[in-house]
Motif scaffolding. Structure first.
Motif, PDB file in Angstrom:
ATOM      1  N   ARG A   1       0.851  -1.194   0.000  1.00 43.38           N
ATOM      2  CA  ARG A   1       0.000   0.000   0.000  1.00 43.38           C
ATOM      3  C   ARG A   1       0.879   1.233   0.000  1.00 43.38           C
ATOM      4  N   SER A   2       0.597   2.141  -0.942  1.00 44.96           N
ATOM      5  CA  SER A   2       1.255   3.440  -0.987  1.00 44.96           C
ATOM      6  C   SER A   2       0.178   4.468  -1.273  1.00 44.96           C
ATOM      7  N   PRO A   3      -0.456   4.991  -0.215  1.00 48.01           N
ATOM      8  CA  PRO A   3      -1.652   5.815  -0.397  1.00 48.01           C
ATOM      9  C   PRO A   3      -1.421   7.159  -1.079  1.00 48.01           C
ATOM     10  N   HIS A   4      -0.190   7.645  -1.115  1.00 55.79           N
ATOM     11  CA  HIS A   4       0.055   8.989  -1.651  1.00 55.79           C
ATOM     12  C   HIS A   4       0.635   8.981  -3.061  1.00 55.79           C
ATOM     13  N   PHE A   5       1.507   8.012  -3.353  1.00 57.90           N
ATOM     14  CA  PHE A   5       2.140   7.936  -4.663  1.00 57.90           C
ATOM     15  C   PHE A   5       2.248   6.472  -5.095  1.00 57.90           C
ATOM     16  N   GLN A   6       2.328   6.282  -6.400  1.00 62.51           N
ATOM     17  CA  GLN A   6       2.400   4.930  -6.952  1.00 62.51           C
ATOM     18  C   GLN A   6       3.805   4.331  -6.748  1.00 62.51           C
ATOM     19  N   VAL A   7       3.841   3.049  -6.428  1.00 64.96           N
ATOM     20  CA  VAL A   7       5.131   2.355  -6.382  1.00 64.96           C
ATOM     21  C   VAL A   7       5.572   2.082  -7.819  1.00 64.96           C
ATOM     22  N   PHE A   8       6.860   1.856  -8.031  1.00 65.09           N
ATOM     23  CA  PHE A   8       7.352   1.541  -9.367  1.00 65.09           C
ATOM     24  C   PHE A   8       6.724   0.233  -9.847  1.00 65.09           C
ATOM     25  N   SER A   9       6.476   0.184 -11.151  1.00 66.54           N
ATOM     26  CA  SER A   9       5.739  -0.946 -11.721  1.00 66.54           C
ATOM     27  C   SER A   9       6.428  -2.278 -11.470  1.00 66.54           C
ATOM     28  N   GLU A  10       7.775  -2.281 -11.383  1.00 69.44           N
ATOM     29  CA  GLU A  10       8.506  -3.528 -11.173  1.00 69.44           C
ATOM     30  C   GLU A  10       8.151  -4.196  -9.846  1.00 69.44           C
ATOM     31  N   PHE A  11       7.664  -3.400  -8.898  1.00 68.11           N
ATOM     32  CA  PHE A  11       7.360  -3.940  -7.580  1.00 68.11           C
ATOM     33  C   PHE A  11       5.888  -4.301  -7.390  1.00 68.11           C
ATOM     34  N   LYS A  12       5.043  -3.944  -8.342  1.00 66.18           N
ATOM     35  CA  LYS A  12       3.625  -4.230  -8.186  1.00 66.18           C
ATOM     36  C   LYS A  12       3.375  -5.731  -8.294  1.00 66.18           C
ATOM     37  N   GLN A  13       2.765  -6.288  -7.261  1.00 65.03           N
ATOM     38  CA  GLN A  13       2.458  -7.715  -7.196  1.00 65.03           C
ATOM     39  C   GLN A  13       3.715  -8.588  -7.365  1.00 65.03           C
ATOM     40  N   ALA A  14       4.856  -8.041  -7.018  1.00 63.29           N
ATOM     41  CA  ALA A  14       6.099  -8.795  -7.153  1.00 63.29           C
ATOM     42  C   ALA A  14       6.335  -9.653  -5.917  1.00 63.29           C
ATOM     43  N   SER A  15       6.774 -10.879  -6.123  1.00 69.67           N
ATOM     44  CA  SER A  15       7.117 -11.764  -5.019  1.00 69.67           C
ATOM     45  C   SER A  15       8.396 -11.246  -4.350  1.00 69.67           C
ATOM     46  N   TYR A  16       8.729 -11.833  -3.193  1.00 71.12           N
ATOM     47  CA  TYR A  16       9.950 -11.405  -2.520  1.00 71.12           C
ATOM     48  C   TYR A  16      11.190 -11.813  -3.309  1.00 71.12           C
ATOM     49  N   LEU A  17      11.130 -12.944  -3.992  1.00 72.82           N
ATOM     50  CA  LEU A  17      12.245 -13.311  -4.853  1.00 72.82           C
ATOM     51  C   LEU A  17      12.424 -12.293  -5.976  1.00 72.82           C
ATOM     52  N   LYS A  18      11.319 -11.873  -6.584  1.00 73.91           N
ATOM     53  CA  LYS A  18      11.403 -10.872  -7.644  1.00 73.91           C
ATOM     54  C   LYS A  18      11.916  -9.546  -7.087  1.00 73.91           C
ATOM     55  N   ARG A  19      11.504  -9.184  -5.897  1.00 70.33           N
ATOM     56  CA  ARG A  19      11.984  -7.938  -5.298  1.00 70.33           C
ATOM     57  C   ARG A  19      13.482  -7.985  -5.058  1.00 70.33           C
ATOM     58  N   TYR A  20      13.971  -9.133  -4.622  1.00 68.18           N
ATOM     59  CA  TYR A  20      15.420  -9.277  -4.443  1.00 68.18           C
ATOM     60  C   TYR A  20      16.143  -9.177  -5.787  1.00 68.18           C
ATOM     61  N   GLU A  21      15.531  -9.729  -6.836  1.00 64.85           N
ATOM     62  CA  GLU A  21      16.152  -9.652  -8.157  1.00 64.85           C
ATOM     63  C   GLU A  21      16.228  -8.200  -8.620  1.00 64.85           C
ATOM     64  N   VAL A  22      15.169  -7.446  -8.424  1.00 64.97           N
ATOM     65  CA  VAL A  22      15.172  -6.024  -8.775  1.00 64.97           C
ATOM     66  C   VAL A  22      16.218  -5.278  -7.961  1.00 64.97           C
ATOM     67  N   LEU A  23      16.294  -5.586  -6.676  1.00 66.54           N
ATOM     68  CA  LEU A  23      17.297  -4.951  -5.814  1.00 66.54           C
ATOM     69  C   LEU A  23      18.704  -5.211  -6.341  1.00 66.54           C
ATOM     70  N   CYS A  24      19.030  -6.480  -6.602  1.00 63.45           N
ATOM     71  CA  CYS A  24      20.374  -6.820  -7.088  1.00 63.45           C
ATOM     72  C   CYS A  24      20.673  -6.128  -8.411  1.00 63.45           C
ATOM     73  N   ARG A  25      19.700  -6.149  -9.299  1.00 62.80           N
ATOM     74  CA  ARG A  25      19.865  -5.515 -10.604  1.00 62.80           C
ATOM     75  C   ARG A  25      20.201  -4.025 -10.448  1.00 62.80           C
ATOM     76  N   ARG A  26      19.478  -3.350  -9.582  1.00 61.39           N
ATOM     77  CA  ARG A  26      19.679  -1.907  -9.428  1.00 61.39           C
ATOM     78  C   ARG A  26      20.936  -1.575  -8.626  1.00 61.39           C
ATOM     79  N   LEU A  27      21.331  -2.461  -7.741  1.00 58.18           N
ATOM     80  CA  LEU A  27      22.590  -2.244  -7.030  1.00 58.18           C
ATOM     81  C   LEU A  27      23.758  -2.197  -8.004  1.00 58.18           C
ATOM     82  N   VAL A  28      23.680  -3.020  -9.055  1.00 60.97           N
ATOM     83  CA  VAL A  28      24.737  -3.040 -10.065  1.00 60.97           C
ATOM     84  C   VAL A  28      24.569  -1.879 -11.044  1.00 60.97           C
TER      85      VAL A  28
END
Length: 213
Positions: free
Chosen positions: A136-163
């Motif tokens: 839930r983000s009542p004021h602003f939209q979360v980035f599309s990559e995180f919408k309905q993303a599993s925790y594994l997918k969130r970790y993948e996005v995190l690793c990708r962006r860290l690099v």
């Protein structure tokens, strides 16, 4: 989802926590000409200076003649508290990198080429880590990559962006079920965040340092 990535050393996820990954790193250092480097893995010698704090303890540090060659974080997570742990790991990873590179810029590690800074995360491959999660983000939209993303997918996005943001030289995500203790199975979610990409880049860095003499 990619095919299961058995990669080098099929049993890399077996054993206690991340010991298999440490062994793989040791082998790569030896095989790429830097066997005389010092590999630090004892708690008392795993701290490096920070900029926003006095020191930070890493999981693995490689030095050669007072030169920092590499510093690596090796993390693992099993269920069921994937949510809280993901947020904590994210904040820790970003903060550690920012602190490190600021200290590097200010000369904390001497006048030497950039070291390899790695972040490797192994997450239990389970229904809970693959299930879509709603935020839930009542004021602003979360980035599309995180919408309905599993925790594994969130970790993948995190690793990708860290690099991509150059916070780490490489960041890898390994999904591994509990049964991997017996068969060593694991899976990578993308090429950029795969174990193969991590170890290839690390091996190349070690070879360059070996050639530097």
């Amino acid at each position: 989802m990619g095919k299961p990535d058995q990669g080098e050393r099929a049993g890399v996820t077996a054993g206690k926590n991340m010991d298999g990954f440490e062994a793989l790193i040791f082998d790569l250092i030896e095989a790429n000409g830097l066997g005389h480097a010092e590999i630090h893995r004892t708690v008392s010698v795993l701290t490096l200076p920070g900029y926003f704090r006095p020191t930070k303890r890493w999981d693995l540090i490689i030095t050669l003649e007072k030169r920092l060659i590499a510093a690596i974080e090796l993390k693992s997570q099993v269920g069921p508290s994937f949510g809280n742990n993901f947020n904590n790991r994210t904040e820790e990873a970003i903060g550690t990198a920012h602190d490190f590179w600021t200290a590097y810029r200010e000369g904390a590690f001497g006048d030497h080429p950039k070291p390899f800074i790695g972040w490797m995360m192994m997450v239990e491959d389970a229904p809970e880590s693959r299930r879509p999660v709603t935020d839930r983000s009542p004021h602003f939209q979360v980035f599309s990559e995180f919408k309905q993303a599993s925790y594994l997918k969130r970790y993948e996005v995190l690793c990708r962006r860290l690099v991509q943001e150059q916070l780490y030289s490489e960041a890898a995500l390994i999904a591994s079920p509990r049964t991997s203790v017996s068969d060593g199975a694991f899976e990578s979610l993308s090429e950029l965040t795969s174990l193969k990409t991590f170890i290839t880049s690390f091996a190349g860095h070690i070879a360059v340092e070996a050639a530097r003499g």
